[in-house]
Design a protein around this motif. Structure first.
Motif, PDB file in Angstrom:
ATOM      1  N   ALA A 119      29.117  19.832  33.495  1.00 44.52           N
ATOM      2  CA  ALA A 119      28.252  19.519  34.632  1.00 44.52           C
ATOM      3  C   ALA A 119      28.966  18.602  35.626  1.00 44.52           C
ATOM      4  O   ALA A 119      28.842  18.772  36.845  1.00 44.52           O
ATOM      5  CB  ALA A 119      26.971  18.855  34.129  1.00 44.52           C
ATOM      6  N   THR A 135      30.323  27.504  37.950  1.00 49.62           N
ATOM      7  CA  THR A 135      29.096  27.739  37.200  1.00 49.62           C
ATOM      8  C   THR A 135      29.132  29.105  36.522  1.00 49.62           C
ATOM      9  O   THR A 135      28.770  29.242  35.344  1.00 49.62           O
ATOM     10  CB  THR A 135      27.869  27.651  38.123  1.00 49.62           C
ATOM     11  OG1 THR A 135      27.822  26.354  38.734  1.00 49.62           O
ATOM     12  CG2 THR A 135      26.585  27.875  37.345  1.00 49.62           C
ATOM     13  N   LYS A 139      28.869  29.848  32.614  1.00 43.10           N
ATOM     14  CA  LYS A 139      27.645  30.523  32.172  1.00 43.10           C
ATOM     15  C   LYS A 139      27.866  31.949  31.667  1.00 43.10           C
ATOM     16  O   LYS A 139      26.996  32.507  30.993  1.00 43.10           O
ATOM     17  CB  LYS A 139      26.642  30.565  33.332  1.00 43.10           C
ATOM     18  CG  LYS A 139      26.131  29.210  33.779  1.00 43.10           C
ATOM     19  CD  LYS A 139      25.133  28.619  32.799  1.00 43.10           C
ATOM     20  CE  LYS A 139      24.476  27.365  33.354  1.00 43.10           C
ATOM     21  NZ  LYS A 139      23.405  26.850  32.481  1.00 43.10           N
ATOM     22  N   ASP A 178      21.787  32.451  34.133  1.00 45.45           N
ATOM     23  CA  ASP A 178      20.458  31.859  34.026  1.00 45.45           C
ATOM     24  C   ASP A 178      19.977  31.316  35.366  1.00 45.45           C
ATOM     25  O   ASP A 178      20.580  31.574  36.413  1.00 45.45           O
ATOM     26  CB  ASP A 178      20.442  30.775  32.946  1.00 45.45           C
ATOM     27  CG  ASP A 178      21.344  29.595  33.311  1.00 45.45           C
ATOM     28  OD1 ASP A 178      22.005  29.639  34.378  1.00 45.45           O
ATOM     29  OD2 ASP A 178      21.396  28.613  32.532  1.00 45.45           O
ATOM     30  N   GLN A 179      18.880  30.570  35.317  1.00 51.19           N
ATOM     31  CA  GLN A 179      18.267  30.077  36.537  1.00 51.19           C
ATOM     32  C   GLN A 179      19.169  29.124  37.303  1.00 51.19           C
ATOM     33  O   GLN A 179      19.216  29.149  38.539  1.00 51.19           O
ATOM     34  CB  GLN A 179      16.933  29.392  36.209  1.00 51.19           C
ATOM     35  CG  GLN A 179      16.123  29.017  37.433  1.00 51.19           C
ATOM     36  CD  GLN A 179      14.689  28.674  37.090  1.00 51.19           C
ATOM     37  OE1 GLN A 179      14.368  28.444  35.929  1.00 51.19           O
ATOM     38  NE2 GLN A 179      13.829  28.653  38.088  1.00 51.19           N
ATOM     39  N   GLU A 180      19.877  28.280  36.587  1.00 48.05           N
ATOM     40  CA  GLU A 180      20.790  27.355  37.250  1.00 48.05           C
ATOM     41  C   GLU A 180      21.851  28.113  38.037  1.00 48.05           C
ATOM     42  O   GLU A 180      22.139  27.789  39.201  1.00 48.05           O
ATOM     43  CB  GLU A 180      21.462  26.458  36.216  1.00 48.05           C
ATOM     44  CG  GLU A 180      20.544  25.441  35.579  1.00 48.05           C
ATOM     45  CD  GLU A 180      21.259  24.531  34.595  1.00 48.05           C
ATOM     46  OE1 GLU A 180      20.883  23.354  34.504  1.00 48.05           O
ATOM     47  OE2 GLU A 180      22.198  24.997  33.927  1.00 48.05           O
ATOM     48  N   THR A 183      20.409  29.913  41.147  1.00 48.17           N
ATOM     49  CA  THR A 183      20.170  29.011  42.267  1.00 48.17           C
ATOM     50  C   THR A 183      21.456  28.762  43.061  1.00 48.17           C
ATOM     51  O   THR A 183      21.482  28.886  44.287  1.00 48.17           O
ATOM     52  CB  THR A 183      19.607  27.670  41.768  1.00 48.17           C
ATOM     53  OG1 THR A 183      18.366  27.895  41.116  1.00 48.17           O
ATOM     54  CG2 THR A 183      19.401  26.698  42.923  1.00 48.17           C
ATOM     55  N   LYS A 298      22.059  24.248  29.244  1.00 48.89           N
ATOM     56  CA  LYS A 298      21.599  23.849  30.568  1.00 48.89           C
ATOM     57  C   LYS A 298      22.482  22.692  31.046  1.00 48.89           C
ATOM     58  O   LYS A 298      22.713  21.726  30.331  1.00 48.89           O
ATOM     59  CB  LYS A 298      20.141  23.421  30.524  1.00 48.89           C
ATOM     60  CG  LYS A 298      19.196  24.520  30.037  1.00 48.89           C
ATOM     61  CD  LYS A 298      19.232  25.733  30.959  1.00 48.89           C
ATOM     62  CE  LYS A 298      18.233  26.797  30.529  1.00 48.89           C
ATOM     63  NZ  LYS A 298      18.669  27.506  29.286  1.00 48.89           N
ATOM     64  N   GLY A 300      21.890  20.990  33.935  1.00 44.82           N
ATOM     65  CA  GLY A 300      21.166  20.023  34.760  1.00 44.82           C
ATOM     66  C   GLY A 300      21.499  20.132  36.225  1.00 44.82           C
ATOM     67  O   GLY A 300      21.477  19.146  36.964  1.00 44.82           O
ATOM     68  N   ILE A 301      21.854  21.343  36.664  1.00 46.10           N
ATOM     69  CA  ILE A 301      22.211  21.570  38.070  1.00 46.10           C
ATOM     70  C   ILE A 301      21.250  22.578  38.669  1.00 46.10           C
ATOM     71  O   ILE A 301      20.632  23.363  37.965  1.00 46.10           O
ATOM     72  CB  ILE A 301      23.651  22.103  38.207  1.00 46.10           C
ATOM     73  CG1 ILE A 301      23.808  23.387  37.374  1.00 46.10           C
ATOM     74  CG2 ILE A 301      24.650  21.049  37.775  1.00 46.10           C
ATOM     75  CD1 ILE A 301      25.150  24.044  37.511  1.00 46.10           C
ATOM     76  N   GLY A 302      21.116  22.586  39.985  1.00 49.76           N
ATOM     77  CA  GLY A 302      20.283  23.570  40.661  1.00 49.76           C
ATOM     78  C   GLY A 302      18.811  23.210  40.611  1.00 49.76           C
ATOM     79  O   GLY A 302      18.362  22.364  39.852  1.00 49.76           O
ATOM     80  N   HIS A 304      14.614  24.827  40.805  1.00 46.81           N
ATOM     81  CA  HIS A 304      13.847  25.981  40.340  1.00 46.81           C
ATOM     82  C   HIS A 304      13.367  26.802  41.538  1.00 46.81           C
ATOM     83  O   HIS A 304      12.217  26.717  41.962  1.00 46.81           O
ATOM     84  CB  HIS A 304      12.667  25.514  39.496  1.00 46.81           C
ATOM     85  CG  HIS A 304      13.098  24.786  38.265  1.00 46.81           C
ATOM     86  ND1 HIS A 304      13.623  25.421  37.183  1.00 46.81           N
ATOM     87  CD2 HIS A 304      13.108  23.458  37.965  1.00 46.81           C
ATOM     88  CE1 HIS A 304      13.916  24.532  36.240  1.00 46.81           C
ATOM     89  NE2 HIS A 304      13.632  23.341  36.701  1.00 46.81           N
TER      90      HIS A 304
END
Length: 310
Positions: A119, A135, A139, A178-180, A183, A298, A300-302, A304
């Protein structure tokens, strides 16, 4: 045309990849510098042994020396084919001396950083493109060439997946994010739209709209790694370097530590299935995606900004 140029031309005809040619050529040139003024076709087994000894004194690991000898041996095999010489002095030396020189406690592990350090690397980067590239490396666990060959249309936003270009090393071509990552990717695509004046398909482009290169990735990672104290470009120890390939180790190890089934990790890595049970076991794509989203660390970036029916 020099000997190295002639060898490289032949290597290209034989289908050797540009990256392999470049790496082999560097090692062969290094051997030529070691020989100084000595004719490379007058080399004998003592010269090869001295080369190994010199490399060991410099702190080079056995694996690195073995790669150098493989490169040099390839050169001599070409020279024999071209009737420039009738012998390859590497072959009679390699098996004898590498094993006897290898240290019992020698270990060549790629560096594994923590989730927090990963991170921090992304946070250190300023350009949103670099953040997005880093990222995606963490990921997805893709190789550097797989990252650079990505195109915008390879992204499937319906299930957060990327279809990679075919390569000899990869079986499964689909990776998830994933979501991070979604984003940061979306933010990069907005900036990319402004930079892409020539309509280039490549996902990763420079500020002037040119496709990113290997040097782009190397510089990006090296700069962040040096600043964060996890990369020492001058060290001969592999574990003190951080490269794009270390992200693949990070991806694999942290998925395993979070409890993801081994066969799922192998599928996401694109590893070739070798065991009979692996060949006959069919992994459902949706099952794989859900498992990935449950286990990927995760950072801890980005924010939602996206939702996906999981």
């Amino acid at each position: 045309m020099t000997l190295l140029e002639a060898w490289a031309t032949d290597a290209k005809i034989r289908g050797m990849s540009p990256r392999t040619i470049r790496n082999y050529r560097y090692r062969i040139a290094n051997f030529m510098r070691f020989l100084d003024d000595k004719d490379i076709f007058a080399v004998n087994k003592i010269d090869i042994r001295d080369f190994i000894e010199e490399a060991r004194k410099k702190g080079h690991y056995t694996g690195s020396i073995a790669f150098s000898l493989a490169s040099i041996s390839n050169f001599y095999d070409w020279a024999i084919f071209e009737e420039l010489t009738d012998k390859n002095p590497v072959k009679e030396v390699r098996s004898r001396y590498l094993h006897s020189y290898k240290k019992d406690n020698e270990k060549r592990d790629r560096q594994l950083i923590s989730i927090k350090q990963a991170a921090n690397m992304i946070d250190y980067m300023v350009d949103i493109r670099d953040k997005a590239m880093m990222t995606v490396l963490f990921k997805t666990g893709v190789r550097r060439n797989e990252l650079l060959s990505m195109e915008v249309d390879d992204i499937n936003w319906n299930d957060w997946s990327i279809t990679l270009k075919p390569t000899a090393k990869r079986s499964n071509r689909v990776v998830f994010f994933d979501q991070e990552a979604a984003t940061i990717l979306s933010r990069w695509l907005a900036v990319r739209e402004e930079r892409n004046r020539d309509g280039i398909k490549a996902l990763w482009i420079s500020t002037i709209g040119r496709p990113a290169t290997e040097k782009t990735v190397i510089y990006m990672i090296s700069k962040a790694g040096i600043a964060l104290g996890i990369h020492n470009p001058k060290s001969p120890k592999l574990e003190e370097h951080f490269s794009a390939h270390c992200c693949r180790h990070w991806f694999t190890t942290h998925l395993r530590r979070s409890g993801m089934p081994r066969e799922f990790i192998q599928e996401l890595r694109g590893d070739v299935r070798k065991e009979a049970i692996d060949i006959y076991d069919h992994i459902d794509r949706e099952e794989l995606r859900r498992s990935y989203l449950s286990h990927i660390p995760k950072l801890g970036i980005g924010a939602h900004e996206f939702t996906l029916n999981c």
